[in-house]
Design an enzyme around this catalytic site. Structure first.
Site, PDB file in Angstrom:
ATOM      1  N   ASP A 136       0.831  -1.189   0.000  1.00  0.00           N
ATOM      2  CA  ASP A 136       0.000   0.000   0.000  1.00  0.00           C
ATOM      3  C   ASP A 136       0.877   1.255   0.000  1.00  0.00           C
ATOM      4  O   ASP A 136       1.842   1.351   0.769  1.00  0.00           O
ATOM      5  CB  ASP A 136      -0.897  -0.026   1.238  1.00  0.00           C
ATOM      6  CG  ASP A 136      -1.873   1.120   1.294  1.00  0.00           C
ATOM      7  OD1 ASP A 136      -2.738   1.200   0.409  1.00  0.00           O
ATOM      8  OD2 ASP A 136      -1.771   1.936   2.231  1.00  0.00           O
ATOM      9  N   GLU A 165       1.800  -0.353  -5.060  1.00  0.00           N
ATOM     10  CA  GLU A 165       0.912   0.756  -5.365  1.00  0.00           C
ATOM     11  C   GLU A 165       1.840   1.959  -5.485  1.00  0.00           C
ATOM     12  O   GLU A 165       2.254   2.543  -4.489  1.00  0.00           O
ATOM     13  CB  GLU A 165      -0.123   0.963  -4.271  1.00  0.00           C
ATOM     14  CG  GLU A 165      -1.121   2.060  -4.605  1.00  0.00           C
ATOM     15  CD  GLU A 165      -2.123   2.302  -3.482  1.00  0.00           C
ATOM     16  OE1 GLU A 165      -3.281   2.631  -3.791  1.00  0.00           O
ATOM     17  OE2 GLU A 165      -1.739   2.187  -2.305  1.00  0.00           O
TER      18      GLU A 165
END
Length: 721
Positions: free
Chosen positions: A362, A399
């Site tokens: 993330d 990401e």
């Protein structure tokens, strides 16, 4: 309360061999501990505790009986038990599975200098393998608990038998992103234990039938769902941290996701799920949040890192304020050597102990920032992860952006290993599918696997994880039912969530009884699935998109644990046609390796087939139109190039018409005795919208196809018998 009694006999001392006590604290027998490994480890006759802090002046071990409100012992580490910056101590005669533990750290409290030591706080061990206090999802914590998140020592008795991570070819992956609780929590799921690891295990046959070979689990590390203090202004209900992107413990599975969580069974239950997935040919990727912790900004709770060594673990401004590149109040100091080693050890732990197949990181751009927050040209953490021997076969997916404005899609430091969530594919696909001007040309690059982003640096098409929807933003159904977000229930006056959805409501905002609009919305969803699944790279579907799951226009439902945010399994029957379309198209993709090539298309004929490996077309063969006002495109893949590498050898043709009017496409010619067969036409109703691979009807001598407005046609060319 039982208090451990000292062992004094010579026979027992001989049995302990080297592990004999050198110190005492009251009735507790102690000795010099092993600094490594960090955390807790079992030694003959006792438990070894090891914790790092470079700036603390003293450390105290705090011990609780399971569930007790007050500790039964607080044992200071003798000064001589500190080696370098590590406090290490063995404590004998403890029942390792009957205790909970934490630490008090003493040291300077000087926030301006980065120090926030405070002995009033009992701190969670960063290396804790299980955490008590959150055993039942949504259950309120014990009132007046002086230590709400406690480290536990789980038993290590799970039998993996012959299980190993699957190590599937990356180019063949079809990823399915899901929320552990939301996938089976709905009453319609029919599982024995809804919302749990066991519940997902019951649904593995569904994933198999869909054609999924990789699940990406949204956070399953321990988190506190009650950290959200907002209420739903529409219902007055207290909102939650439902998604879990706020980690408490980086090695502990979420106990509230386990049917056996109250019995401490979360470790074995998650392992059982992963083992079952592997038996079904499905890889498991964990979504990990290494960019920030649950401690938030200076007003947040003291849980672990802030009290252990704030200056080491977090990025701080010169005045001691937290730098916030995560949007969540703090940022982990990822490239500080001790922190870097901690994060790598966490990954090794999940790979070795849980057999996970990979990780999605993330806001991964945070992982490449230095101690002042500046992007590093050669980030040590990213390089170390890429070259770590234990992680050598794990998928690594970034990401490739963060909340501080660092956007690295296409240039994330890859070291030959890292894949990326391709946000540019998402945006280009949404614009093209909506019929925006100046969208066809970029879509060509995205269909090819984004060579404009990855080829020059030596990366392959599978570096691109393609998606049109994910947990962030609208579902696929909502993408064509809402032109604006509807997030009032989040309690933030509709300010949260992106305003740039690149969506289209097809003429009516929200649900409608108009059959024409509903038919158009269904067609748009099929177009999106088709575009995603015929593009080079690795496709990722979001939970429930294959059956038209809706979030009622909420594009940021991180805080809602409610039926509309769960997978409604009645949709499997209600939207069976859409499910069949997705399932059949996935099966076709997996059967035709030319749709997930290992290398880049060249646009040339290098096998002597008479056709380039890929060719681009418009309404006329060989005449693509990617001009400003073009809202269509077509391409053909010559499977003979793929056949040379063991593929099916068939031709494949895709045509997309995103104009508001029908278009007639003349089909490219095929070799002698080859003919076109119709795989899919999104303008048709189920079951005529798609045909089973190998049973596609013959188009005959038909030289042209009429594509309805906002529709896609897919064809396969093979030898006529």
């Amino acid at each position: 309360m039982s208090i451990p009694l000292p062992i004094t006999t010579a026979r027992e001392l001989r049995t302990e061999r080297r592990h004999y006590p050198t110190h005492h604290h009251g009735v507790f027998r102690l000795r010099y501990g092993h600094p490594l490994p960090f955390g807790v480890s079992l030694v003959p006759g006792g438990v070894n505790f090891s914790v790092f802090s470079s700036n603390a002046t003293a450390c105290t071990l705090v011990l609780f009986e399971r569930g007790a409100q007050r500790p039964f012992a607080e044992i200071p580490f003798p000064p001589e038990f500190r080696m370098g910056d590590v406090f290490a101590m063995m404590v004998f005669d403890l029942d390792p599975h009957g205790i909970e533990y934490g630490y008090r750290m003493d040291g300077p409290f000087n926030p301006h200098a980065g120090h926030r030591f405070d002995t009033r706080h009992i701190l969670l061990d960063p290396f804790a393998r299980a955490v008590s206090g959150r055993e039942v999802f949504r259950a309120q914590r014990r009132e007046h608990d002086i230590f709400p998140h406690r480290g536990c020592i789980p038993e290590n008795t799970f039998d993996w038998e012959h299980d190993r991570p699957l190590d599937l070819p990356v180019s063949e992956m079809v990823i399915y992103e899901l929320h552990m609780r939301g996938f089976t929590r709905h009453p319609s799921s029919g599982v024995e234990y809804p919302g749990t690891y066991d519940g997902l295990r019951e649904k593995i046959p569904y994933l198999q039938s869909l054609g999924i070979n990789c699940v990406e689990l949204m956070p399953v590390f321990e988190f506190n769902e009650h950290e959200n203090v907002r209420t739903n202004p529409e219902s007055g209900e207290l909102l939650l941290n439902y998604w879990g992107y706020s980690t408490l413990a980086f090695r502990a599975p979420k106990a509230g996701f386990a049917a056996s969580g109250q019995r401490g069974g979360e470790v074995d239950e998650l392992k059982s799920l992963i083992k079952a997935c592997h038996s079904a040919g499905i890889e498991v990727i964990l979504d990990v949040v290494f960019n920030h912790t649950a401690e938030g900004d200076a007003t947040g709770p003291v849980i672990a890192f802030r009290g252990l060594d704030n200056k080491v673990y977090y990025l701080l401004a010169p005045n001691g304020d937290y730098l916030n590149f995560s949007g969540c109040g703090n940022t982990i100091n990822c490239n500080e050597p001790v922190v870097r080693d901690f994060l790598i050890d966490c990954l090794r732990y999940w790979a070795a102990e849980y057999h996970v197949d990979g990780f999605r990181f993330d806001l991964a751009s945070v992982l490449g920032r230095d101690s002042q927050g500046h992007p590093l040209p050669n980030p040590p953490l990213l390089e170390s992860i890429a070259h770590d021997p234990l992680l050598a076969h794990c998928e690594l997916i970034a990401e490739a952006w963060d909340a501080g404005g660092l956007y690295q899609v296409g240039n994330f430091p890859s070291y030959g290993r890292w894949m990326e969530w391709n946000g540019k594919f998402r945006d280009a696909a949404r614009r093209f599918l909506r019929g925006d001007d100046n969208s066809a040309g970029e879509m060509v690059q995205r269909i090819l696997g984004s060579p404009d982003l990855y080829q020059a640096s030596g990366r392959k098409p599978f570096a691109s994880v393609n998606f049109i929807t994910c947990h962030d933003g609208f579902t696929l159904a909502d993408l064509y039912a809402y032109s604006r977000k509807h997030n009032l229930a989040n309690g933030e006056d509709n300010r949260d969530g992106t305003d740039d959805n690149i969506s289209w409501n097809c003429g009516v905002e929200g649900p409608t009884d108009d059959p024409d609009i509903n038919a158009l919305r269904l067609r748009c969803a099929k177009n999106a699935l088709a575009l995603l699944l015929v593009s080079q790279g690795v496709p990722m579907l979001s939970m429930g998109d294959e059956v038209g799951r809706t979030q009622l226009g909420n594009n940021n439902p991180y805080c809602h644990d409610t039926d509309w945010n769960w997978f409604d399994w009645s949709l499997v029957n209600r939207n069976a046609g859409l499910l069949r379309f997705a399932t059949t198209l996935i099966a076709f993709r997996r059967r035709h390796s030319s749709l997930h090539a290992m290398d880049w298309f060249t646009g040339t004929d290098n096998v002597g087939s008479g056709y380039p490996d890929i060719s681009w077309h418009g309404v006329e063969p060989g005449k693509p139109d990617w001009s400003e006002f073009s809202h269509s495109l077509a391409f053909m893949i010559c499977g003979q190039h793929d056949h040379a590498r063991g593929g099916a050898g068939e031709f494949f043709y895709a045509a997309f018409n995103m104009h508001a009017d029908p278009l007639v496409f003349n089909l490219p010619s095929l070799p002698h005795r080859w003919q076109w067969h119709l795989l899919a036409d999104t303008s048709k109703e189920s079951p005529q919208d798609i045909h089973e691979p190998g049973a596609e009807p013959l188009l005959g001598a038909q030289p042209r196809l009429t594509l309805a407005t906002k529709s896609t046609v897919l064809c396969v060319g093979r030898v006529s018998i």
